[in-house]
Design a protein around this motif. Structure first.
Motif, PDB file in Angstrom:
ATOM      1  N   SER A  69       0.824  -1.206   0.000  1.00 42.42           N
ATOM      2  CA  SER A  69       0.000   0.000   0.000  1.00 42.42           C
ATOM      3  C   SER A  69       0.857   1.256   0.000  1.00 42.42           C
ATOM      4  CB  SER A  69      -0.908   0.028   1.226  1.00 42.42           C
ATOM      5  OG  SER A  69      -1.604  -1.168   1.339  1.00 42.42           O
ATOM      6  N   TRP A  70       1.868   1.261   0.846  1.00 46.30           N
ATOM      7  CA  TRP A  70       2.730   2.450   0.902  1.00 46.30           C
ATOM      8  C   TRP A  70       3.506   2.637  -0.390  1.00 46.30           C
ATOM      9  CZ3 TRP A  70       2.897   6.687   3.746  1.00 46.30           C
ATOM     10  CH2 TRP A  70       2.167   6.680   4.942  1.00 46.30           C
ATOM     11  N   SER A  71       3.883   1.524  -1.017  1.00 45.33           N
ATOM     12  CA  SER A  71       4.633   1.684  -2.264  1.00 45.33           C
ATOM     13  C   SER A  71       3.748   2.310  -3.335  1.00 45.33           C
ATOM     14  CB  SER A  71       5.218   0.348  -2.722  1.00 45.33           C
ATOM     15  OG  SER A  71       4.166  -0.524  -3.080  1.00 45.33           O
ATOM     16  N   ILE A  72       2.452   2.024  -3.300  1.00 40.97           N
ATOM     17  CA  ILE A  72       1.546   2.695  -4.240  1.00 40.97           C
ATOM     18  C   ILE A  72       1.364   4.157  -3.845  1.00 40.97           C
ATOM     19  CG2 ILE A  72      -0.822   2.797  -5.118  1.00 40.97           C
ATOM     20  CD1 ILE A  72      -1.001  -0.176  -4.769  1.00 40.97           C
ATOM     21  N   LEU A  73       1.154   4.347  -2.535  1.00 44.25           N
ATOM     22  CA  LEU A  73       0.900   5.704  -2.037  1.00 44.25           C
ATOM     23  C   LEU A  73       2.066   6.633  -2.364  1.00 44.25           C
ATOM     24  CD1 LEU A  73      -1.226   7.231  -0.303  1.00 44.25           C
ATOM     25  CD2 LEU A  73       0.201   6.748   1.667  1.00 44.25           C
ATOM     26  N   LEU A  74       3.271   6.091  -2.337  1.00 44.78           N
ATOM     27  CA  LEU A  74       4.452   6.925  -2.575  1.00 44.78           C
ATOM     28  C   LEU A  74       4.976   6.803  -4.001  1.00 44.78           C
ATOM     29  CD1 LEU A  74       6.312   6.200   0.782  1.00 44.78           C
ATOM     30  CD2 LEU A  74       4.933   8.195   0.211  1.00 44.78           C
ATOM     31  N   SER A  75       4.222   6.072  -4.842  1.00 45.30           N
ATOM     32  CA  SER A  75       4.720   5.864  -6.204  1.00 45.30           C
ATOM     33  C   SER A  75       4.522   7.115  -7.047  1.00 45.30           C
ATOM     34  CB  SER A  75       3.988   4.687  -6.845  1.00 45.30           C
ATOM     35  OG  SER A  75       2.649   5.060  -7.104  1.00 45.30           O
ATOM     36  N   ARG A  76       5.254   7.156  -8.168  1.00 48.49           N
ATOM     37  CA  ARG A  76       5.183   8.332  -9.026  1.00 48.49           C
ATOM     38  C   ARG A  76       3.860   8.360  -9.802  1.00 48.49           C
ATOM     39  NH1 ARG A  76       6.532   9.567 -13.902  1.00 48.49           N
ATOM     40  NH2 ARG A  76       7.207   7.462 -14.378  1.00 48.49           N
ATOM     41  N   THR A  77       3.388   7.166 -10.195  1.00 42.23           N
ATOM     42  CA  THR A  77       2.228   7.129 -11.085  1.00 42.23           C
ATOM     43  C   THR A  77       0.890   7.274 -10.358  1.00 42.23           C
ATOM     44  OG1 THR A  77       2.348   4.740 -10.971  1.00 42.23           O
ATOM     45  CG2 THR A  77       3.297   5.788 -12.921  1.00 42.23           C
ATOM     46  N   ALA A  78       0.757   6.671  -9.168  1.00 42.02           N
ATOM     47  CA  ALA A  78      -0.557   6.682  -8.524  1.00 42.02           C
ATOM     48  C   ALA A  78      -0.513   7.250  -7.124  1.00 42.02           C
ATOM     49  CB  ALA A  78      -1.127   5.258  -8.485  1.00 42.02           C
ATOM     50  N   VAL A 109       0.607   9.881  -3.730  1.00 39.46           N
ATOM     51  CA  VAL A 109       0.081  11.087  -3.110  1.00 39.46           C
ATOM     52  C   VAL A 109       0.631  12.340  -3.812  1.00 39.46           C
ATOM     53  CG1 VAL A 109       1.864  11.253  -1.324  1.00 39.46           C
ATOM     54  CG2 VAL A 109      -0.422  12.159  -0.878  1.00 39.46           C
ATOM     55  N   SER A 110       1.792  12.206  -4.437  1.00 39.29           N
ATOM     56  CA  SER A 110       2.362  13.392  -5.087  1.00 39.29           C
ATOM     57  C   SER A 110       1.484  13.856  -6.248  1.00 39.29           C
ATOM     58  CB  SER A 110       3.791  13.106  -5.565  1.00 39.29           C
ATOM     59  OG  SER A 110       3.789  12.035  -6.478  1.00 39.29           O
ATOM     60  N   VAL A 119       6.497  12.819  -7.955  1.00 33.55           N
ATOM     61  CA  VAL A 119       7.772  12.152  -7.673  1.00 33.55           C
ATOM     62  C   VAL A 119       7.500  10.810  -6.992  1.00 33.55           C
ATOM     63  CG1 VAL A 119       9.155  14.235  -7.437  1.00 33.55           C
ATOM     64  CG2 VAL A 119       7.945  13.322  -5.441  1.00 33.55           C
ATOM     65  N   GLY A 120       8.429   9.884  -7.151  1.00 31.77           N
ATOM     66  CA  GLY A 120       8.317   8.596  -6.469  1.00 31.77           C
ATOM     67  C   GLY A 120       9.259   8.564  -5.280  1.00 31.77           C
ATOM     68  N   LEU A 121       8.748   8.218  -4.110  1.00 31.63           N
ATOM     69  CA  LEU A 121       9.577   8.181  -2.899  1.00 31.63           C
ATOM     70  C   LEU A 121       9.993   6.749  -2.550  1.00 31.63           C
ATOM     71  CD1 LEU A 121       7.764  10.729  -0.584  1.00 31.63           C
ATOM     72  CD2 LEU A 121      10.085  10.920  -1.470  1.00 31.63           C
ATOM     73  N   ILE A 134      -4.820   2.569   2.968  1.00 31.69           N
ATOM     74  CA  ILE A 134      -5.994   1.726   2.746  1.00 31.69           C
ATOM     75  C   ILE A 134      -6.887   2.353   1.683  1.00 31.69           C
ATOM     76  CG2 ILE A 134      -8.053   0.751   3.847  1.00 31.69           C
ATOM     77  CD1 ILE A 134      -6.446   0.734   6.483  1.00 31.69           C
ATOM     78  N   VAL A 135      -7.046   3.687   1.760  1.00 30.12           N
ATOM     79  CA  VAL A 135      -7.899   4.373   0.783  1.00 30.12           C
ATOM     80  C   VAL A 135      -7.308   4.247  -0.618  1.00 30.12           C
ATOM     81  CG1 VAL A 135      -8.767   6.628   0.072  1.00 30.12           C
ATOM     82  CG2 VAL A 135      -8.848   5.966   2.487  1.00 30.12           C
ATOM     83  N   VAL A 136      -5.988   4.448  -0.724  1.00 23.64           N
ATOM     84  CA  VAL A 136      -5.340   4.346  -2.037  1.00 23.64           C
ATOM     85  C   VAL A 136      -5.506   2.943  -2.600  1.00 23.64           C
ATOM     86  CG1 VAL A 136      -3.105   4.342  -3.191  1.00 23.64           C
ATOM     87  CG2 VAL A 136      -3.722   6.215  -1.665  1.00 23.64           C
ATOM     88  N   VAL A 137      -5.285   1.928  -1.749  1.00 22.40           N
ATOM     89  CA  VAL A 137      -5.418   0.549  -2.219  1.00 22.40           C
ATOM     90  C   VAL A 137      -6.856   0.277  -2.654  1.00 22.40           C
ATOM     91  CG1 VAL A 137      -5.381  -1.836  -1.458  1.00 22.40           C
ATOM     92  CG2 VAL A 137      -3.462  -0.361  -0.974  1.00 22.40           C
TER      93      VAL A 137
END
Lengths: 288, 266, 356
Positions: free
Chosen positions: A123-132, A134-135, A148-150, B21-24
């Motif tokens: 989940s965090w890898s998506i959240l911090l990814s460049r494509t999808a 939080v940035s 940016v991807g973190l 969780i929301v992102v997933v």
């Protein structure tokens, strides 16, 4: 006396035989064998052969291990300090809310805590990814120029760890915090202290022992994290648990992995016992 | 602290804990396979894939069976142990209790290496039941603690009342103790179930190459890049956890289970 | 053997030691059938331990316990045919009121209808009809009390034991329940032992009082005997209130207290002149006069305080080094005020002389 005593003793023996068997075979067994294997000799292309050598423990002084250990300790301490600093005021306020609100938060915290590391890391890898990540939201809001991807990276790893340890820390502080007498802060308030002052002058000193205990236990907890460093960190950010698994599974050096596990076991046990000693000492203080 | 500051603080913690969780959830509902923000189109197809694709159904079944049986193993060890300890306060029972609590407090990789060499030494490496037993032992702490809490909450005079009315120890246990600690037994079982479902490293090291549990499957799949099915699985995990703990919170006393002290106990 | 020829309960030299501490030591006691006996004493006197020994919840370290002539010393609680009401009441929270009451029938395998019928009978007996299906938590304190009593009587026990059963109730309800419980016991006719630290409760309910202190029996007697004729200073002070005056024997009919010679109706047998004694005088037996009137058994003093609580008046008088309390009915209240000089009279028949 005699009839009840014998009746009770047989029942007790009978009742305890099953837990004794299970824990004896499946807890003492594995830990005993692991201890033995840590003195065995590694054999290339096979597993190991029985021996009594200290070479596995001697490798604890290799730079491979020491660098890894130093990073694990640094990361653990950093995460423990962050978690306790965030969780402490949170738990204090939570324990003074309505029971219903508390229950809802506890359900939420337990749900997060029980989540598999792999899911958290994913989940965090998506959240911090460049494509999808939080940035993109920040870009969309006009706060950033381009996403940016973190992940992977050290920041991502620390965030992942904190996500894992924050609910754990709250649940660790919760019992002692809920026992803290509300009259204590109320007394401070009647003496003219502001809520903030009452918090710093009364609550924190009264909770000194649980704070130290949770710092130590969160630290021990971080030593067990395994997947987050692999998914959210770079290889130089891998920890002791990763090293042990790597040695056991991929390098097939089971004796060294066992020695590392024994080292980790002793360190963790010492730290856990320390918290018990601190707890016991505090109880003596409050009793006298 | 003022109310506003408190609410802001709680909101920040909630956002931190909820955002992955929301992102997933968003990704799992994305109609396109590509991970992208903002999502384009909503669809439940990844959930359907999760349930129909044999590559995912196998691990789901494995994990459910392991968690169900491991919960039974842990609870069956914990109940007699917690009961004897509460009833008789034997030193021997205390030592066993310590053994039961110990593995859970240690980094799980230790238990994982222990069980790995144990099964290897017995020539039984890689079997399904290895995971069940390892989880049952590793997680025995949870029912042990919840059942002990439940027993401590019982008024011992109730047992004596049952005895004066003619009940022997076994009858007292079945008619008084068991019905009253049942919620705590169920809670302990539920905790074990959820944590077993989510456990990775022990399962991986005792049977990882032959028995694929759900967390192992996700990690394996992750090496070949993202798939929205993973997000669907992750959402399912969150749902199971919220459902189980929500039920405990609704019908049990969660604050007490987690150590809140209540004045009426004393 | 004809069971009726036996007393319901006999204790012979019953002791319970915890290590070096004797919680109960060498108790001998006989309880006749159908009587209500109170074990009375301050907390820690061993009264609850003694009750638990009788119940079989604890085992004596010495002595013998008989129920109607049968030796039950080694018999565990569940084989003794008892009914017991506990301090916490110990009602089962997972069972309904009727299920609680019928518990002893259920574990003996009696059928549901019989259980139900017996539960309803007992609810009628304790004047709580129609609550059988309710949950225990829905009842008030007094109602729970009655359920606990009904549950203990369900199997018509040989002995009915109560461990401070009314202590959780408020004062007013407690007084009511004392009378009701006594009437119930008389109606059922069951031999009953009640443990209490409340002497008023014991006086209200008991046929026989056993006063205990530090694990030892101090006195056994009817409530009035114990009140009127206490065996020692402890009993005199614990049962009701008493003026206890330290003194010494002068001769067969008098003692000297604080320089005054008091005539006393009864002195301990064989007390030689000079023996140190305690004189106990109940406050309601102390007469008080305004002014300084000399005479036999009279002391003069100063009124230290007047406590007028409406239903009675208590006067505290300082006579030299001793303070004497006098209780009078409001209509007999002498016209005195704080600081006034008065005379107290301790009638010889009210002076109970106790060996120290």
């Amino acid at each position: 006396m005699s009839t009840t005593a014998t009746e009770g003793t047989t029942a007790r023996k009978w009742l305890l035989s099953y837990p004794t068997l299970m824990l004896g075979v499946f807890f003492v067994g594995p830990f005993g064998i692991m201890l033995a294997v840590s003195f065995f000799q590694r054999v290339e292309s096979a597993f190991y052969k029985p021996a009594f050598v200290f070479s596995n423990y001697a490798r604890l002084f290799s730079s491979l291990f020491l660098d890894n250990l130093a990073f694990s300790l640094y990361l653990g301490m950093l995460v423990a300090v962050i978690s306790v600093s965030v969780a402490f005021p949170f738990t204090y306020l939570l324990s003074r809310m309505r029971m219903r609100t508390q229950t809802i938060w506890l359900v939420f915290l337990l749900s997060v805590l029980s989540l598999s590391e792999v899911i958290i890391a994913f989940s965090w890898s998506i959240l911090l990814s460049r494509t999808a990540g939080v940035s993109n939201l920040l870009v969309w809001l006009g706060l950033m120029d381009h996403p940016v991807g973190l992940a992977p990276g050290f920041t991502a790893e620390v965030l992942g760890y904190c996500y894992l340890t924050l609910p754990y820390t709250v649940l660790m502080l919760y019992p002692s915090m809920s026992r803290l007498d509300p009259e204590l802060t109320e007394a401070a308030r009647t003496l003219g202290a502001s809520p903030q002052r009452a918090f710093f002058n009364v609550v924190i000193p009264a909770m000194r022992q649980p704070i130290v205990a949770s710092l130590i236990l969160v630290f021990v907890f971080t030593l067990g994290v395994y997947l987050i460093p692999q998914i959210l960190g770079n290889p130089e950010h891998w920890t002791l648990s990763v090293l042990i698994t790597d040695q056991a599974v991929y390098q097939s050096n089971v004796p060294f992995a066992a020695a590392l596990a024994v080292f980790l076991l002793l360190t963790s046990l010492a730290l856990i016992l320390l918290t018990f000693v601190l707890g016991a000492r505090e109880r003596i203080h409050t009793a006298s | 602290m003022t109310r506003t500051v408190r609410n802001l603080y709680f909101a920040a913690v909630a956002v931190f804990l909820a955002s992955p969780i929301v992102v997933v959830l968003g990704v799992s509902l994305n109609a396109k396979k590509r991970l992208f923000f903002p999502p384009d189109g909503v669809s439940l197809r990844w959930y359907a894939d999760m349930l129909t694709d044999a590559a995912w159904r196998g691990p789901i079944e494995n994990s459910l069976i392991i968690a169900t049986v491991a919960g039974l193993v842990a609870t069956s060890i914990a109940l007699p142990l917690a009961y004897v300890l509460w009833r008789h306060r034997l030193l021997y029972a205390k030592i066993l209790y310590g053994l039961g609590i110990a593995p859970f407090m240690l980094p799980p990789v230790i238990t994982a290496v222990g069980f790995m060499v144990f099964w290897a030494a017995l020539g039984h490496y890689g079997q399904f039941e290895n995971v069940v037993i390892a989880h049952g032992i590793f997680l025995v702490t949870l029912p042990l603690m919840t059942i002990s809490l439940g027993l401590e909450a019982l008024d011992r005079e109730m047992l004596e009342a049952a005895r004066t009315m003619g009940a022997d120890e076994k009858t007292t246990f079945l008619t008084v103790v068991l019905p009253l600690v049942r919620p705590y037994i169920i809670s302990g079982y539920a905790f074990t179930f959820v944590l077993s479902m989510n456990e990775y490293i022990i399962a991986y090291m005792v049977a990882g190459f032959t028995v694929e549990t759900l967390p192992i499957k996700i990690f394996n799949a992750l090496r070949y890049g993202y798939s929205p099915v993973m997000a669907a699985v992750a959402v399912m995990f969150v749902m199971i956890a919220i459902l189980v703990f929500g039920l405990i919170g609704r019908f049990g006393n969660l604050p007490r289970l987690l150590g809140r002290w209540e004045p009426m106990d004393r | 053997m004809n069971a009726d020829s036996h007393d319901a309960l006999t204790l012979q030299g019953v002791s319970r030691h915890f290590g070096d501490v004797a919680a109960v030591s060498e108790v001998d006691l006989t309880v006749p059938r159908g009587k209500l006996v109170c074990f009375l004493g301050p907390s820690g006197c061993g009264k609850t331990t003694l009750l638990r020994l009788i119940a079989g919840l604890d085992m004596p370290t010495g002595g013998r316990i008989e129920f109607a002539g049968r030796d039950v010393t080694a018999l565990p609680a569940h084989k003794r045919n008892l009914g017991m009401v506990f301090q916490s009441l110990a009602l089962f929270p997972h069972l309904s009121v009727a299920e609680n009451i019928a518990y002893s029938l259920r574990i003996r395998g009696q059928d549901k209808a019989a259980q139900r019928q017996r539960a309803e009978e007992l609810l009628d007996l304790v004047r709580l009809p129609g609550v059988g299906d309710r949950h225990v938590s829905q009842l008030s304190g007094g109602q729970r009390q009655r359920v606990a009593i009904a549950r203990a009587l369900a199997l018509e026990p040989e002995l009915f034991l109560l461990d401070e059963p009314l202590s959780a109730l408020d004062a007013k309800l407690r007084e009511e329940m004392q009378v009701e419980l006594k009437l119930l016991q008389q109606r059922v006719g069951v031999t009953t032992i009640l443990v209490t630290h409340d002497q008023r409760e014991a006086m209200t309910m008991a046929d026989m009082v056993v006063v205990m202190r530090d694990g030892e029996v101090q006195q056994i007697g009817t409530p009035l005997e114990v009140y009127r004729d206490p065996a020692n200073a402890f009993v005199a002070e614990f049962i009701g209130t008493s003026n206890l005056l330290q003194g010494e024997v002068v001769d067969d009919t008098s003692v000297r207290v604080d320089g005054h010679v008091l005539q006393a109706a009864r002195l301990p047998a064989g007390a030689a002149a000079g023996t140190a004694v305690t004189v106990s005088v109940r406050p309601e037996d102390v007469h008080l006069y305004a002014g300084d009137e000399d005479g036999p058994n009279r002391l003069s003093g100063t009124v230290a305080f007047v406590r007028d609580v409406g239903q009675s008046v208590e006067l505290y008088v300082d006579c030299g080094g001793t303070r004497i309390t006098s209780h009078v009915q409001p209509r007999d209240k002498p016209d005195v005020h704080q600081g006034q000089t008065v005379t107290v009279e301790l009638p010889p028949e009210a002076c109970v002389v106790l060996k120290r």
